[in-house]
Design an enzyme around this catalytic site. Structure first.
Site, PDB file in Angstrom:
ATOM      1  N   CYS A 136       0.803  -1.225   0.000  1.00  0.00           N
ATOM      2  CA  CYS A 136       0.000   0.000   0.000  1.00  0.00           C
ATOM      3  C   CYS A 136       0.837   1.278   0.000  1.00  0.00           C
ATOM      4  O   CYS A 136       0.320   2.349  -0.317  1.00  0.00           O
ATOM      5  CB  CYS A 136      -0.950  -0.001   1.196  1.00  0.00           C
ATOM      6  N   HIS A 270      -3.575   7.003   2.335  1.00  0.00           N
ATOM      7  CA  HIS A 270      -3.955   5.697   1.802  1.00  0.00           C
ATOM      8  C   HIS A 270      -5.371   5.379   2.268  1.00  0.00           C
ATOM      9  O   HIS A 270      -5.713   5.542   3.447  1.00  0.00           O
ATOM     10  CB  HIS A 270      -2.966   4.644   2.303  1.00  0.00           C
ATOM     11  N   ASN A 301     -10.220  -0.451  -0.206  1.00  0.00           N
ATOM     12  CA  ASN A 301      -8.765  -0.380  -0.175  1.00  0.00           C
ATOM     13  C   ASN A 301      -8.219  -0.986  -1.461  1.00  0.00           C
ATOM     14  O   ASN A 301      -8.304  -2.191  -1.673  1.00  0.00           O
ATOM     15  CB  ASN A 301      -8.251  -1.138   1.050  1.00  0.00           C
TER      16      ASN A 301
END
Length: 344
Positions: A136, A270, A301
């Site tokens: 990520c 993020h 996500n």
């Protein structure tokens, strides 16, 4: 970072050199275009209840996610190409101008060739390409790696892409992880400039909190017990790592640049979990909560794609103004965390 030394063909230090590329020694870059691409199949929280012990209320209250886009026939590289084409169009740039392609992914369809090479083939570019595997935090690694190439010289424009098909590596019987993720890609076209102000990175080697094991293969000599090749995540430990590291990375990169939180216009985090973003925002009280950019309710996500997806959405909506200072910040597998500063 950020200083530009103009090329002077009459300067004796240049010894008559003119490589025809940049006519400047540049230590940084600026974003001139953004793009994104998501598969058309939308899976709502309610859709998940058909085969999973969960509910829309349970998912929304714990994550802030309402839906996600999921691949059906699309590959990760196809999403990457779609985002790249949209970014090139937004930048009014041609493929012939691209001197470098960098991609971030942990869910490409191949180990080899790289996803960047597949993008290059589809676009018809002729330039160096490589992938970065940093989960990520991958987008911020891309930004800083691109900055190094610009500082080295020889790059006029670069294309950077974060793309993931997380649905391929999830255990869809595990509601604690499967409800969190989605598929998508985001991209940016960069050109020489002085808008990238630096980054801060931390890695704490750990394969217990977040991990996606590789495939065992069929070697007749390999005899070690392996976990299934699907994502494993300890949600509680991930949460604690994230809420403590996000503010730290932002503070560090601001200090390196000689700036403070008062100078920030936007925080682009993020997009993992709304509770994580809210908790980090509460620890940074001097930054108004509404200055933390969020779109995870629509995408979930998307790992390395989450920040560029958000950048493209807000860029096209005109929310970022020229001169705005953005702090991008992420955490993920590694365990890793990173932040960078960019002047829009």
């Amino acid at each position: 970072m950020g200083d530009i030394t103009e090329y002077n063909p009459n300067d004796s230090d240049n010894h008559g050199r003119n490589d025809g590329v940049n006519k400047a020694v540049v230590e940084s870059f600026r974003i001139i275009g953004t793009g994104s691409c998501v598969p058309p199949r939308v899976v709502s929280n309610e859709d998940l209840t058909a085969f999973m012990d969960t509910s829309d209320e349970w998912i929304r209250s714990r994550t802030g996610i309402e839906q996600r886009h999921i691949c059906t026939t699309e590959t990760t590289s196809e999403l990457a190409v779609g985002a790249a084409r949209n970014a090139l169009e937004n930048a009014n740039a041609s493929v012939d101008e691209i001197d470098l392609i960098l991609c971030a992914t942990i869910s490409g369809e191949y180990i080899c060739p790289s996803m960047a090479a597949l993008v290059q083939k589809s676009l018809g570019c002729q330039c160096p390409c490589m992938d970065i595997s940093a989960a990520c935090t991958g987008w911020i690694y891309l930004m800083d790696t691109a900055a190094a190439f610009f500082a080295k010289g020889g790059v006029r424009k670069a294309l950077i892409i974060g793309a993931e098909s997380m649905s391929r590596v999830l255990n869809w019987h595990d509601r604690s992880t499967a409800v969190l993720f989605g598929d998508g890609a985001g991209a940016a076209v960069l050109e020489a400039g002085d808008n990238y102000l630096g980054a801060s990175f931390v890695t704490e080697g750990n394969d217990e909190v977040i991990a996606i094991p590789g495939k065992k293969g069929n070697s007749p000599w390999y005899d070690r017990e392996e976990r299934t090749g699907l994502l494993h995540m300890d949600g509680q430990e991930t949460y604690k790592f994230a809420v403590s590291h996000l503010p730290k990375r932002i503070d560090e990169v601001l200090e390196k640049a000689g700036l403070t939180t008062a100078d920030l216009d936007w925080v682009v985090p993020h997009q993992a979990n709304k509770r994580i973003i809210d908790s980090a925002a509460r620890r940074m009280k001097e930054i108004p909560a509404e200055h933390f950019c969020v779109n995870l309710q629509k995408y979930g996500n998307t790992s390395a794609a989450s920040i560029p997806l958000l950048l493209d959405e807000w860029n096209r909506a005109g929310k970022f103004k020229e001169g705005d200072l953005l702090a991008m910040v992420a955490f993920g597998g590694g365990l890793s965390s990173a932040a960078c500063l960019l002047r829009w």
